[in-house]
Design a protein around this motif. Structure first.
Motif, PDB file in Angstrom:
ATOM      1  N   MET A   1     -35.316  37.310  10.088  1.00  0.00           N
ATOM      2  CA  MET A   1     -34.880  36.556   8.910  1.00  0.00           C
ATOM      3  C   MET A   1     -36.047  35.736   8.385  1.00  0.00           C
ATOM      4  SD  MET A   1     -31.493  34.174   8.529  1.00  0.00           S
ATOM      5  CE  MET A   1     -32.093  32.790   9.469  1.00  0.00           C
ATOM      6  N   PRO A   2     -36.303  35.723   7.056  1.00  0.00           N
ATOM      7  CA  PRO A   2     -37.416  34.942   6.526  1.00  0.00           C
ATOM      8  C   PRO A   2     -37.333  33.489   6.955  1.00  0.00           C
ATOM      9  CG  PRO A   2     -36.484  36.373   4.826  1.00  0.00           C
ATOM     10  CD  PRO A   2     -35.570  36.446   6.002  1.00  0.00           C
ATOM     11  N   ARG A   3     -38.489  32.882   7.243  1.00  0.00           N
ATOM     12  CA  ARG A   3     -38.494  31.512   7.740  1.00  0.00           C
ATOM     13  C   ARG A   3     -37.963  30.540   6.702  1.00  0.00           C
ATOM     14  NH1 ARG A   3     -37.642  32.131  12.364  1.00  0.00           N
ATOM     15  NH2 ARG A   3     -37.983  29.898  12.647  1.00  0.00           N
ATOM     16  N   GLN A  15     -15.457  39.126   8.539  1.00  0.00           N
ATOM     17  CA  GLN A  15     -15.336  39.890   7.308  1.00  0.00           C
ATOM     18  C   GLN A  15     -16.573  40.751   7.038  1.00  0.00           C
ATOM     19  OE1 GLN A  15     -14.840  36.591   7.719  1.00  0.00           O
ATOM     20  NE2 GLN A  15     -13.445  35.733   6.174  1.00  0.00           N
ATOM     21  N   ASP A  16     -16.362  41.831   6.271  1.00  0.00           N
ATOM     22  CA  ASP A  16     -17.478  42.648   5.821  1.00  0.00           C
ATOM     23  C   ASP A  16     -18.338  41.832   4.862  1.00  0.00           C
ATOM     24  OD1 ASP A  16     -16.542  44.816   7.282  1.00  0.00           O
ATOM     25  OD2 ASP A  16     -15.443  45.672   5.581  1.00  0.00           O
ATOM     26  N   LEU A  17     -19.647  42.131   4.854  1.00  0.00           N
ATOM     27  CA  LEU A  17     -20.587  41.403   4.011  1.00  0.00           C
ATOM     28  C   LEU A  17     -21.289  42.385   3.078  1.00  0.00           C
ATOM     29  CD1 LEU A  17     -22.179  39.138   6.787  1.00  0.00           C
ATOM     30  CD2 LEU A  17     -20.299  38.556   5.228  1.00  0.00           C
ATOM     31  N   ALA A  18     -21.242  42.092   1.794  1.00  0.00           N
ATOM     32  CA  ALA A  18     -21.877  42.951   0.796  1.00  0.00           C
ATOM     33  C   ALA A  18     -22.188  42.122  -0.440  1.00  0.00           C
ATOM     34  CB  ALA A  18     -20.971  44.134   0.435  1.00  0.00           C
ATOM     35  N   GLY A  53     -25.999  42.917   8.930  1.00  0.00           N
ATOM     36  CA  GLY A  53     -27.192  42.107   8.784  1.00  0.00           C
ATOM     37  C   GLY A  53     -26.860  40.660   8.467  1.00  0.00           C
ATOM     38  N   ALA A  54     -27.893  39.900   8.082  1.00  0.00           N
ATOM     39  CA  ALA A  54     -27.714  38.484   7.730  1.00  0.00           C
ATOM     40  C   ALA A  54     -27.713  38.345   6.216  1.00  0.00           C
ATOM     41  CB  ALA A  54     -28.833  37.645   8.334  1.00  0.00           C
ATOM     42  N   TRP A  55     -26.799  37.515   5.721  1.00  0.00           N
ATOM     43  CA  TRP A  55     -26.638  37.359   4.276  1.00  0.00           C
ATOM     44  C   TRP A  55     -26.731  35.900   3.868  1.00  0.00           C
ATOM     45  CZ3 TRP A  55     -25.678  40.965   0.334  1.00  0.00           C
ATOM     46  CH2 TRP A  55     -25.664  42.308   0.762  1.00  0.00           C
ATOM     47  N   PRO A  77     -32.013  42.803   7.832  1.00  0.00           N
ATOM     48  CA  PRO A  77     -31.203  43.995   8.111  1.00  0.00           C
ATOM     49  C   PRO A  77     -30.546  43.887   9.477  1.00  0.00           C
ATOM     50  CG  PRO A  77     -33.525  44.450   8.484  1.00  0.00           C
ATOM     51  CD  PRO A  77     -33.457  43.065   7.902  1.00  0.00           C
ATOM     52  N   GLN A  78     -29.490  44.657   9.652  1.00  0.00           N
ATOM     53  CA  GLN A  78     -28.795  44.653  10.926  1.00  0.00           C
ATOM     54  C   GLN A  78     -29.664  45.254  12.021  1.00  0.00           C
ATOM     55  OE1 GLN A  78     -25.865  43.252  11.780  1.00  0.00           O
ATOM     56  NE2 GLN A  78     -26.394  43.838  13.867  1.00  0.00           N
TER      57      GLN A  78
END
Length: 249
Positions: A1-3, A15-18, A53-55, A77-78
């Motif tokens: 994940m970006p700092r 929940q799904d993430l999109a 992944g992370a959102w 990304p996951q």
């Protein structure tokens, strides 16, 4: 994940993430963000579910019992789930929490309590173990939360091992093992899926050690000249595996 996003609160959700989606938090998480962290509409957090992944998400509602977040973009990304299995004899509450947290941080993919003759406790709150794994993943930017399995007796674990685990080798932390260093023994398992088994504070019984050593899939290793506490041995063992044949290489 970006700092740039590392300082933001991270929450695990089901929940799904999109992109352009929305997530309504449960009451407990809503209170945490709105009342404890005092986040308001427009503030940002990071969400993950172990699948997508992370959102980056932004609060669109800051009601203390029903926070809603809008999903902005994927910031990481996951990751693939870890194949490392970790089994341990349950310890007393605070140290039990510790080993679950550290196993998550160290990259275990499956965590399973194993009941032995000298296990200190036998009745576990499974939901608490799962919560500890999730909390550790939230704090340490782990995107694949380990699967926490129900406790199992040692004899049953060994009887079912090859049927359920296939070619997986089981590394046994054994202070009586003849090996002066575990490095070569662990390196010899490269190419196989592996698991690590840590016994209770009192050690395994003589009968248990006899049974473990008789299994063709078990490799007994020593952690050197000092006797380690069970929770220390867990971290040491997982670190050795990751450094020698795991994802630290």
């Amino acid at each position: 994940m970006p700092r740039t996003h590392a300082s933001l609160p991270r929450l695990h959700v089901d929940q799904d993430l999109a992109r352009d989606g929305a997530v309504a938090l449960n009451k407990e998480q809503s209170l945490y963000l709105a009342a404890v962290l005092r986040k308001k509409t427009g503030d940002q957090v990071v969400l993950f579910n172990g699948r997508d992944g992370a959102w980056l998400a932004q609060l669109t509602s800051d009601a203390k019992k029903s926070v809603v977040l809008g999903l902005l973009e994927q910031v990481a990304p996951q990751t693939s789930p870890s194949d490392l299995w970790y089994g341990f004899a349950p310890l007393k509450t605070e140290r039990l929490d510790y080993v679950i947290q550290k196993a998550t941080e160290m990259g275990a993919g499956t965590i399973q309590p194993v009941l032995t003759q000298f296990t200190q406790i036998s009745r576990l709150k499974h939901e608490r173990l799962v919560a500890n794994a999730i909390e550790a993943a939230e704090q340490c930017e782990v995107l694949s939360v380990p699967r926490v399995k129900r406790e199992i007796g040692l004899s049953q674990l060994l009887a079912n091992w090859q049927t359920e685990q296939g070619d997986r080798r089981l590394i046994l932390a054994d202070e009586t093992a003849a090996s002066a260093t575990p490095v070569d023994d662990i390196a010899a398992l490269r190419g196989h899926p592996v698991g690590l088994l840590i016994g209770p504070e009192g050690g395994f019984s003589d009968d248990e050690l006899t049974s473990l050593r008789a299994q063709p899939f078990v490799t007994a290793i020593s952690f050197g000249p000092r006797i380690l506490r069970a929770d220390t041995a867990a971290v040491a063992g997982l670190a050795l595996i990751q450094a020698i044949i795991g994802d630290w290489r």
